[in-house]
Design a protein around this motif. Structure first.
Motif, PDB file in Angstrom:
ATOM      1  N   GLU A  31       0.796  -1.228   0.000  1.00 24.47           N
ATOM      2  CA  GLU A  31       0.000   0.000   0.000  1.00 24.47           C
ATOM      3  C   GLU A  31       0.830   1.280   0.000  1.00 24.47           C
ATOM      4  N   ASP A  32       1.894   1.319   0.788  1.00 20.69           N
ATOM      5  CA  ASP A  32       2.688   2.546   0.881  1.00 20.69           C
ATOM      6  C   ASP A  32       3.730   2.646  -0.226  1.00 20.69           C
ATOM      7  N   LEU A  33       4.380   1.529  -0.525  1.00 22.52           N
ATOM      8  CA  LEU A  33       5.367   1.534  -1.597  1.00 22.52           C
ATOM      9  C   LEU A  33       4.725   1.248  -2.949  1.00 22.52           C
ATOM     10  N   ASP A  34       3.518   0.650  -2.910  1.00 24.60           N
ATOM     11  CA  ASP A  34       2.742   0.378  -4.119  1.00 24.60           C
ATOM     12  C   ASP A  34       3.588  -0.354  -5.151  1.00 24.60           C
ATOM     13  N   LYS A  35       4.126  -1.488  -4.727  1.00 23.04           N
ATOM     14  CA  LYS A  35       5.055  -2.227  -5.566  1.00 23.04           C
ATOM     15  C   LYS A  35       4.354  -3.343  -6.343  1.00 23.04           C
ATOM     16  N   GLN A  36       4.627  -3.391  -7.639  1.00 25.31           N
ATOM     17  CA  GLN A  36       4.197  -4.519  -8.453  1.00 25.31           C
ATOM     18  C   GLN A  36       5.260  -5.613  -8.429  1.00 25.31           C
ATOM     19  N   ALA A  37       6.513  -5.171  -8.389  1.00 24.89           N
ATOM     20  CA  ALA A  37       7.637  -6.101  -8.291  1.00 24.89           C
ATOM     21  C   ALA A  37       8.277  -5.932  -6.916  1.00 24.89           C
ATOM     22  N   TRP A  38       8.282  -6.997  -6.129  1.00 25.86           N
ATOM     23  CA  TRP A  38       8.842  -6.953  -4.767  1.00 25.86           C
ATOM     24  C   TRP A  38      10.296  -7.410  -4.805  1.00 25.86           C
ATOM     25  N   ARG A  39      11.168  -6.594  -4.205  1.00 27.38           N
ATOM     26  CA  ARG A  39      12.584  -6.938  -4.077  1.00 27.38           C
ATOM     27  C   ARG A  39      12.966  -6.922  -2.593  1.00 27.38           C
ATOM     28  N   LYS A  40      14.078  -7.557  -2.282  1.00 28.87           N
ATOM     29  CA  LYS A  40      14.514  -7.614  -0.881  1.00 28.87           C
ATOM     30  C   LYS A  40      14.763  -6.217  -0.330  1.00 28.87           C
ATOM     31  N   LYS A  41      15.231  -5.301  -1.201  1.00 28.96           N
ATOM     32  CA  LYS A  41      15.492  -3.945  -0.729  1.00 28.96           C
ATOM     33  C   LYS A  41      14.199  -3.223  -0.346  1.00 28.96           C
ATOM     34  N   ASP A  42      13.065  -3.689  -0.871  1.00 31.42           N
ATOM     35  CA  ASP A  42      11.781  -3.082  -0.502  1.00 31.42           C
ATOM     36  C   ASP A  42      11.440  -3.377   0.955  1.00 31.42           C
ATOM     37  N   ILE A  43      11.925  -4.497   1.449  1.00 25.63           N
ATOM     38  CA  ILE A  43      11.690  -4.828   2.856  1.00 25.63           C
ATOM     39  C   ILE A  43      12.427  -3.832   3.742  1.00 25.63           C
ATOM     40  N   THR A  44      13.644  -3.448   3.337  1.00 25.10           N
ATOM     41  CA  THR A  44      14.387  -2.435   4.094  1.00 25.10           C
ATOM     42  C   THR A  44      13.630  -1.109   4.095  1.00 25.10           C
ATOM     43  N   LYS A  45      13.063  -0.742   2.946  1.00 20.55           N
ATOM     44  CA  LYS A  45      12.273   0.499   2.878  1.00 20.55           C
ATOM     45  C   LYS A  45      11.038   0.399   3.770  1.00 20.55           C
ATOM     46  N   ALA A  46      10.403  -0.773   3.769  1.00 21.31           N
ATOM     47  CA  ALA A  46       9.222  -0.973   4.606  1.00 21.31           C
ATOM     48  C   ALA A  46       9.581  -0.902   6.084  1.00 21.31           C
ATOM     49  N   LEU A  47      10.741  -1.440   6.434  1.00 24.78           N
ATOM     50  CA  LEU A  47      11.205  -1.377   7.825  1.00 24.78           C
ATOM     51  C   LEU A  47      11.394   0.066   8.278  1.00 24.78           C
ATOM     52  N   LYS A  48      11.959   0.877   7.401  1.00 26.02           N
ATOM     53  CA  LYS A  48      12.177   2.287   7.735  1.00 26.02           C
ATOM     54  C   LYS A  48      10.856   2.991   8.010  1.00 26.02           C
ATOM     55  N   ILE A  49       9.859   2.709   7.173  1.00 28.95           N
ATOM     56  CA  ILE A  49       8.525   3.303   7.372  1.00 28.95           C
ATOM     57  C   ILE A  49       7.910   2.793   8.668  1.00 28.95           C
ATOM     58  N   LEU A  50       7.991   1.489   8.870  1.00 26.33           N
ATOM     59  CA  LEU A  50       7.392   0.880  10.058  1.00 26.33           C
ATOM     60  C   LEU A  50       8.004   1.428  11.340  1.00 26.33           C
ATOM     61  N   LEU A  51       9.324   1.518  11.374  1.00 30.17           N
ATOM     62  CA  LEU A  51      10.006   1.950  12.595  1.00 30.17           C
ATOM     63  C   LEU A  51       9.813   3.431  12.882  1.00 30.17           C
ATOM     64  N   ALA A  52       9.352   4.179  11.888  1.00 29.44           N
ATOM     65  CA  ALA A  52       9.122   5.614  12.090  1.00 29.44           C
ATOM     66  C   ALA A  52       7.701   5.901  12.551  1.00 29.44           C
ATOM     67  N   GLU A  53       6.822   4.899  12.487  1.00 29.62           N
ATOM     68  CA  GLU A  53       5.420   5.160  12.795  1.00 29.62           C
ATOM     69  C   GLU A  53       5.075   4.790  14.236  1.00 29.62           C
ATOM     70  N   GLN A  54       3.966   5.340  14.690  1.00 29.34           N
ATOM     71  CA  GLN A  54       3.400   4.950  15.978  1.00 29.34           C
ATOM     72  C   GLN A  54       2.265   3.971  15.723  1.00 29.34           C
ATOM     73  N   ASN A  55       2.265   2.875  16.455  1.00 28.16           N
ATOM     74  CA  ASN A  55       1.134   1.954  16.391  1.00 28.16           C
ATOM     75  C   ASN A  55       0.951   1.339  17.769  1.00 28.16           C
ATOM     76  N   THR A  56      -0.171   0.691  17.972  1.00 27.59           N
ATOM     77  CA  THR A  56      -0.482   0.162  19.311  1.00 27.59           C
ATOM     78  C   THR A  56       0.503  -0.912  19.735  1.00 27.59           C
ATOM     79  N   ASN A  57       1.033  -1.655  18.770  1.00 29.38           N
ATOM     80  CA  ASN A  57       1.993  -2.707  19.105  1.00 29.38           C
ATOM     81  C   ASN A  57       3.264  -2.119  19.691  1.00 29.38           C
ATOM     82  N   PHE A  58       3.832  -1.120  19.017  1.00 29.59           N
ATOM     83  CA  PHE A  58       5.049  -0.475  19.507  1.00 29.59           C
ATOM     84  C   PHE A  58       4.781   0.310  20.795  1.00 29.59           C
ATOM     85  N   SER A  59       3.625   0.948  20.867  1.00 30.52           N
ATOM     86  CA  SER A  59       3.290   1.711  22.076  1.00 30.52           C
ATOM     87  C   SER A  59       3.243   0.805  23.294  1.00 30.52           C
ATOM     88  N   SER A  60       2.648  -0.373  23.112  1.00 31.36           N
ATOM     89  CA  SER A  60       2.580  -1.342  24.202  1.00 31.36           C
ATOM     90  C   SER A  60       3.968  -1.845  24.566  1.00 31.36           C
TER      91      SER A  60
END
Length: 516
Positions: free
Chosen positions: A264-293
């Motif tokens: 949804e955020d990267l809107d990728k048709q072709a998934w590469r391993k480097k996309d996981i690193t980009k997703a991690l960067k987005i995830l670690l920058a966000e607030q969510n109930t899991n991290f808050s807990s």
């Protein structure tokens, strides 16, 4: 249209899901054997989805009564009659959906006369005998009720019926499944002030629930295969699944969250391993109930904070012991896992989030700005002058920490570097850390800044022999990361240490090293 889901129950017709048939097979066998058990796992671990899918699987052979105590008003737990009536009304709601009018009539006939647990027990017996199928009771979110004596009386009544059934003296549910964070067998009851606290085991009839709810890479692949086929996506499913598992250790929420971000955020048709690193960067920058807990549980317990600091910042190897209440607490929160007899942080994403949290706390308590102003370290081509960063960090330690600060520095030295580097790479870079347990207790930091990768090893001086071994290990790690140049910071806590710099050539690798 299907999507990846990270909130509430996952529905196969609506969401891309991991195939958990093997897990459900194991749980169904427990039900078929008439076992009572608790599915106790941390929050957002897929318990509610497991209960839903299990209920769907069992509905042809059993009358499944699936409910939650989450919505019960706390006032209900102060009065036995009110609690019993609420429970029976909930049963009626479930039976209406299942179109079991005969059983509904039986409850409605007695509901106003059932005023204690013994009478409730007799009514349950009548229900069991009147039903065409064996009944399975599932109660989700039992943590909402489990510190109340009335609830414990309720499950004690169910326990007694189970024991009498074993002796051929009563009828009761074929199986009872309780779901929550805590194991009901080991609850500590919260009593009124001044009363003795005690452990209660009204559920000691329950068998241990040993089904692993995390996803292995093969299971993650099933979700990705479905997505790939549905979206006509391009990806090496096995490689992507293994990479997601590497960072998440199969944590259900994190697995789905990373996939959701890429979709949804990267809107990728072709998934590469480097996309996981980009997703991690987005995830670690966000607030969510899991991290808050996660952070709340660490922040609210100083002993737990210190133990986590020892493990991930000081490289301490702590032996796993299930009788240690602090270790069990960390496990309960989903922070720890038992990794071959050693206490480890459950997954690399949690490690990273905790690193960021701890380094931020340190950063806000120190004055580093004269030393780590970003523009001083960015070359004209946009890359980082990493030697200059290490030189400046060395100067910062030399000028700000005298001998009287050695205890603080030994405990927090590597955390200081993480706090130092954060403002320099913030916004354009991403750093990931890995603790390597060894004599030198290494901490490897891989920093991606724009398209460049920088590998830094932080270690404590343990003598020349271990230093040479460390150089070899760093060179091997550089190979693993596919880079030719690396960086080394050695913390030397000897009184006669020197703040020196050196370029080390090892085989085909160049390592820029500083001592602090």
């Amino acid at each position: 249209m299907k999507e990846f889901n990270v909130t509430g129950t996952c529905i196969p017709s609506q969401h891309y899901m991991v195939d958990i048939k093997d897990k459900l097979d194991k749980i169904e066998r427990l039900v078929n054997k008439g076992k009572y058990f608790t599915i106790n796992r941390p929050r957002q671990y897929g318990k509610t989805t497991i209960m839903f899918l299990l209920a769907q699987r069992l509905k042809d052979d059993y009358l499944v009564l699936k409910m939650s105590f989450e919505g019960y008003d706390q006032e209900i737990y102060k009065d036995q009659v009110a609690f019993i009536k609420e429970f029976l009304l909930t049963l009626i709601d479930k039976l209406e959906f299942l179109q079991e009018q005969e059983l509904i009539d039986l409850i409605e006939e007695k509901i106003d006369t059932v005023t204690n647990m013994r009478m409730l027990s007799r009514l349950i017996t009548k229900l069991i005998k009147a039903a065409d199928k064996e009944l399975v009771l599932m109660i989700d979110e039992v943590d909402k009720s489990s510190n109340n004596q009335l609830f414990l009386d309720f499950i004690a009544m169910l326990r007694n019926k189970y024991l009498l059934r074993k002796e051929g003296q009563d009828y009761t549910f074929q199986s009872i499944i309780l779901a929550g964070v805590h194991d009901i067998k080991n609850l500590k009851l919260k009593l009124e002030p001044g009363q003795e606290r005690k452990f209660n085991s009204p559920w000691n009839i329950a068998v241990d629930f040993k089904v692993d709810l995390t996803f292995n890479s093969a299971e993650i692949s099933t979700m990705l295969e479905e997505y790939k086929k549905d979206k006509d996506a391009v990806m090496d499913v096995e490689a992507i699944a293994q990479e997601i598992y590497y960072y998440t250790a199969g944590h259900p929420f994190l697995v789905s969250k990373i996939a959701k971000i890429i979709d949804e955020d990267l809107d990728k048709q072709a998934w590469r391993k480097k996309d996981i690193t980009k997703a991690l960067k987005i995830l670690l920058a966000e607030q969510n109930t899991n991290f808050s807990s996660l952070i709340k549980n660490i922040e609210n317990n100083e002993e737990l904070y210190n133990l986590i600091h020892k493990i991930i910042m000081e490289g301490e190897e702590i032996t796993y012991n299930s009788d240690n209440p602090l270790i069990k607490l960390g496990e309960l929160y989903g922070i720890f896992k038992n990794d071959k007899g050693i206490v480890k942080i459950h997954n690399k994403i949690y490690e990273q989030r905790i690193y960021n949290y701890m380094s931020s706390k340190l950063e806000t308590s120190l004055e580093m700005t004269p030393y780590n102003f970003r523009e001083n370290f960015v070359r004209n081509d946009g890359t980082l002058d990493f030697e200059k960063i290490l030189n400046k960090f060395q100067l910062f330690i030399k000028e700000q920490y005298s001998n009287k600060d050695q205890d603080f520095l030994e405990r927090n030295g590597r955390l200081l570097f993480l706090a130092f580097i954060k403002p320099i790479i913030n916004g354009k870079g991403f750093d990931f850390k890995e603790v390597q347990i060894s004599e030198e207790k290494r901490l490897d930091v891989v920093i991606t800044y724009l398209d460049q990768k920088y590998v830094v090893e932080l270690k404590i001086w343990r003598g020349k022999k271990y230093h040479q071994q460390g150089i070899k290990q760093l060179a091997e790690y550089l190979d693993l990361q596919s880079v030719e140049q690396g960086y080394l910071i050695t913390f030397n806590f000897n009184q006669n240490k020197k703040y020196k710099k050196e370029v080390i050539n090892y085989e085909d690798k160049e390592i820029y090293a500083v001592w602090v």
